[in-house]
Design a protein around this motif. Structure first.
Motif, PDB file in Angstrom:
ATOM      1  N   PHE A  15       1.870   1.161  61.028  1.00 28.27           N
ATOM      2  CA  PHE A  15       0.731   1.103  60.104  1.00 28.27           C
ATOM      3  C   PHE A  15       0.766   2.310  59.175  1.00 28.27           C
ATOM      4  O   PHE A  15       0.657   2.192  57.946  1.00 28.27           O
ATOM      5  CB  PHE A  15      -0.542   1.074  60.948  1.00 28.27           C
ATOM      6  CG  PHE A  15      -1.851   1.108  60.204  1.00 28.27           C
ATOM      7  CD1 PHE A  15      -2.264   2.245  59.529  1.00 28.27           C
ATOM      8  CD2 PHE A  15      -2.691   0.019  60.212  1.00 28.27           C
ATOM      9  CE1 PHE A  15      -3.485   2.300  58.869  1.00 28.27           C
ATOM     10  CE2 PHE A  15      -3.921   0.039  59.550  1.00 28.27           C
ATOM     11  CZ  PHE A  15      -4.314   1.192  58.885  1.00 28.27           C
ATOM     12  N   GLN A  16       0.916   3.490  59.759  1.00 25.46           N
ATOM     13  CA  GLN A  16       0.925   4.720  58.967  1.00 25.46           C
ATOM     14  C   GLN A  16       2.152   4.796  58.073  1.00 25.46           C
ATOM     15  O   GLN A  16       2.077   5.237  56.922  1.00 25.46           O
ATOM     16  CB  GLN A  16       0.861   5.929  59.903  1.00 25.46           C
ATOM     17  CG  GLN A  16      -0.478   6.050  60.623  1.00 25.46           C
ATOM     18  CD  GLN A  16      -0.438   7.038  61.761  1.00 25.46           C
ATOM     19  OE1 GLN A  16       0.504   7.056  62.557  1.00 25.46           O
ATOM     20  NE2 GLN A  16      -1.462   7.884  61.857  1.00 25.46           N
ATOM     21  N   ARG A  59       1.959   5.194  53.989  1.00 25.46           N
ATOM     22  CA  ARG A  59       2.439   6.436  53.367  1.00 25.46           C
ATOM     23  C   ARG A  59       3.279   6.141  52.126  1.00 25.46           C
ATOM     24  O   ARG A  59       3.240   6.885  51.144  1.00 25.46           O
ATOM     25  CB  ARG A  59       3.242   7.252  54.373  1.00 25.46           C
ATOM     26  CG  ARG A  59       2.366   7.973  55.405  1.00 25.46           C
ATOM     27  CD  ARG A  59       3.145   9.001  56.199  1.00 25.46           C
ATOM     28  NE  ARG A  59       2.278   9.676  57.164  1.00 25.46           N
ATOM     29  CZ  ARG A  59       2.256   9.420  58.459  1.00 25.46           C
ATOM     30  NH1 ARG A  59       3.070   8.480  58.966  1.00 25.46           N
ATOM     31  NH2 ARG A  59       1.438  10.073  59.267  1.00 25.46           N
ATOM     32  N   HIS A  60       4.046   5.048  52.170  1.00 22.65           N
ATOM     33  CA  HIS A  60       4.860   4.696  50.999  1.00 22.65           C
ATOM     34  C   HIS A  60       3.972   4.328  49.816  1.00 22.65           C
ATOM     35  O   HIS A  60       4.346   4.570  48.661  1.00 22.65           O
ATOM     36  CB  HIS A  60       5.796   3.532  51.346  1.00 22.65           C
ATOM     37  CG  HIS A  60       6.904   3.905  52.282  1.00 22.65           C
ATOM     38  ND1 HIS A  60       7.849   4.854  51.964  1.00 22.65           N
ATOM     39  CD2 HIS A  60       7.219   3.453  53.525  1.00 22.65           C
ATOM     40  CE1 HIS A  60       8.705   4.983  52.968  1.00 22.65           C
ATOM     41  NE2 HIS A  60       8.345   4.149  53.920  1.00 22.65           N
ATOM     42  N   LEU A  62      -7.231   6.027  60.766  1.00 24.05           N
ATOM     43  CA  LEU A  62      -5.841   5.803  60.356  1.00 24.05           C
ATOM     44  C   LEU A  62      -5.652   6.027  58.861  1.00 24.05           C
ATOM     45  O   LEU A  62      -4.640   6.592  58.428  1.00 24.05           O
ATOM     46  CB  LEU A  62      -5.406   4.396  60.747  1.00 24.05           C
ATOM     47  CG  LEU A  62      -5.100   4.209  62.237  1.00 24.05           C
ATOM     48  CD1 LEU A  62      -4.981   2.732  62.581  1.00 24.05           C
ATOM     49  CD2 LEU A  62      -3.814   4.943  62.617  1.00 24.05           C
ATOM     50  N   LEU A  63      -6.610   5.594  58.057  1.00 17.61           N
ATOM     51  CA  LEU A  63      -6.493   5.794  56.617  1.00 17.61           C
ATOM     52  C   LEU A  63      -6.558   7.279  56.259  1.00 17.61           C
ATOM     53  O   LEU A  63      -5.802   7.758  55.407  1.00 17.61           O
ATOM     54  CB  LEU A  63      -7.596   5.016  55.892  1.00 17.61           C
ATOM     55  CG  LEU A  63      -7.471   3.489  55.945  1.00 17.61           C
ATOM     56  CD1 LEU A  63      -8.723   2.822  55.399  1.00 17.61           C
ATOM     57  CD2 LEU A  63      -6.238   3.011  55.171  1.00 17.61           C
ATOM     58  N   GLY A 105      -3.774  10.492  54.322  1.00 16.22           N
ATOM     59  CA  GLY A 105      -4.189  11.175  53.106  1.00 16.22           C
ATOM     60  C   GLY A 105      -5.170  10.431  52.232  1.00 16.22           C
ATOM     61  O   GLY A 105      -5.349  10.780  51.058  1.00 16.22           O
ATOM     62  N   LEU A 106      -5.837   9.426  52.761  1.00 20.28           N
ATOM     63  CA  LEU A 106      -6.832   8.666  51.998  1.00 20.28           C
ATOM     64  C   LEU A 106      -8.221   9.098  52.461  1.00 20.28           C
ATOM     65  O   LEU A 106      -8.682   8.701  53.526  1.00 20.28           O
ATOM     66  CB  LEU A 106      -6.623   7.169  52.190  1.00 20.28           C
ATOM     67  CG  LEU A 106      -5.304   6.632  51.619  1.00 20.28           C
ATOM     68  CD1 LEU A 106      -5.022   5.225  52.134  1.00 20.28           C
ATOM     69  CD2 LEU A 106      -5.329   6.649  50.099  1.00 20.28           C
ATOM     70  N   SER A 107      -8.884   9.908  51.651  1.00 18.87           N
ATOM     71  CA  SER A 107     -10.156  10.490  52.079  1.00 18.87           C
ATOM     72  C   SER A 107     -11.363   9.707  51.597  1.00 18.87           C
ATOM     73  O   SER A 107     -12.443   9.793  52.177  1.00 18.87           O
ATOM     74  CB  SER A 107     -10.254  11.935  51.574  1.00 18.87           C
ATOM     75  OG  SER A 107     -10.132  11.971  50.167  1.00 18.87           O
TER      76      SER A 107
END
Length: 421
Positions: free
Chosen positions: A337-338, A342-343, A395-396, A400-402
């Protein structure tokens, strides 16, 4: 007093019977229909004895699957569906070349297929000869016997059985005994590998579920047909999500000319739906999936670019306004998932590019049965699962998704998760 109680019981029974009859062919709106279904399940739970519940789950459900399988194999659903006036059992025997006993067992008045309302017995005398006993289509018959136009999801009468029936083969290989064996082998730990699930035990393969589909093109086609059917049978996110304000309004053609990238989008139903709903939307629309999926798209969505892409590799489209994913991330354990996300995060423009995930958001309490069952199915086949809001957020944020926002649908179905960096 006894007679009064018996009279009340008969009155309640009559009310149930009348209500069931009145609902046949009724045009309830979707909200009322879903709520009524939930109430009905609660009513059934109140009426059932505990022993009856266990008998249904443990003893009766497996034979029902087997009966459906035989109905497909004998082409019973197809033949009944193609004969609106009804078809005799003798005719089914003659067309299939099957044993009269087997056909009789599958279509008799009190058999599983009839009892489960898959077909409707029309002969009042179950002891009549096979040449006189007639079956007609019930509500579920046609969907068991239809083939589908993959490009637009429209149903077409045909001899090809719906993928749902073919997928019963796959589901049976991952039956509960395999689930138990797989977890026992892993000391009852959460499975973290797509190649170490009950599916591998059931199908006696070392391949992951999707690798296995890639080596079985007929079943892969059935799988994508089933996905198309399910997408067309559920409320569209385009009908309730404010996509204009979330995407088109802030579209920056100078930063990127790409409005929407459907990542792992199969045959493009959603990106095509977007184009049809907003024909004047700015920017390019791109459909991405594996090469074997893209090459099999018979009718490419209008004005949509097709691109082969493996989402475990670098995302080639940079700074798009939106990256969309549907029924993708629940197929994978947390580590994969991660990796997938990330891509995408790597090419997102901060505070501009929007990741839109269209999937189930499991509630912390009172989870509906379909979502709970689907989550278990994901564990069985691919070591993934449906996630709660807390699990999605964690997970998000880990990639790096804040800026994460959750949108629940107005009635039922999958929600929308928005995320930016």
């Amino acid at each position: 007093m006894m007679y009064e109680s018996e009279g009340n019981n008969l009155s309640i029974l009559a009310e149930f019977t009348a209500l069931a009859g009145s609902l046949q062919g009724s045009n309830l709106n979707e909200d009322v229909r879903l709520k009524a279904s939930a109430v009905t399940r609660s009513l059934l739970s109140a009426l059932e004895l505990p022993f009856e519940r266990i008998m249904q789950d443990v003893v009766m459900n497996p034979p029902t699957l087997m009966a459906i399988r035989m109905g497909v194999q004998l082409e019973i659903f197809t033949q009944v569906s193609q004969n609106p006036e009804g078809i005799t059992l003798q005719t089914i025997v003659e067309k299939t070349g099957a044993s009269p006993i087997l056909v009789d067992h599958q279509t008799a008045k009190d058999n599983i297929i009839c009892a489960d309302n898959m077909i409707s017995p029309q002969s009042p005398d179950s002891a009549a000869s096979m040449c006189c006993r007639v079956c007609q289509a019930a509500r579920c018959t046609d969907i068991q016997a239809l083939s589908f136009d993959y490009g637009n999801g429209r149903s077409n009468g045909g001899s090809n059985n719906l993928s749902l029936n073919k997928l019963v083969l796959i589901l049976e290989t991952s039956a509960p005994p395999k689930l138990q064996s797989s977890f026992a082998k892993n000391n009852n730990h959460v499975l973290s590998s797509v190649k170490d699930t009950p599916f591998q035990l059931g199908c006696n393969t070392e391949f992951s579920y999707f690798e296995w589909l890639g080596k079985n093109p007929d079943l892969a086609r059935d799988f994508h047909q089933w996905m198309t059917l399910k997408q067309n049978a559920t409320p569209s996110w385009l009908d309730w999500f404010d996509i204009e304000n979330h995407l088109a309004e802030d579209f920056n053609a100078e930063a990127s000319d790409v409005l929407f990238v459907d990542v792992g989008g199969g045959e493009g139903q959603y990106v095509q739906g977007l184009k049809e709903k907003f024909p004047d939307a700015p920017g390019r629309l791109i459909l991405q999936d594996l090469p074997q999926v893209i090459s099999a798209v018979d009718s490419p969505p209008t004005s949509v670019e097709l691109a082969s892409h493996d989402f475990f590799t670098a995302q080639p489209i940079k700074d798009a306004r939106a990256y969309f994913m549907h029924w993708t991330l629940h197929d994978w354990p947390d580590e994969q998932f991660q990796s997938i996300l990330r891509h995408i995060v790597d090419v997102m423009e901060p505070e501009y590019s929007n990741l839109i995930i269209h999937e189930t958001i499991i509630p912390d309490t009172n989870c509906d049965l379909p979502s709970a069952c689907m989550s278990v199915m994901m564990i069985i086949q691919v070591a993934g699962f449906e996630r709660s809001e807390k699990q999605w957020r964690e997970l998000l944020e880990s990639v790096g998704l804040s800026k994460v926002v959750f949108h629940q649908p107005p009635i039922s179905g999958e929600g929308i998760i928005e995320a930016m960096k």
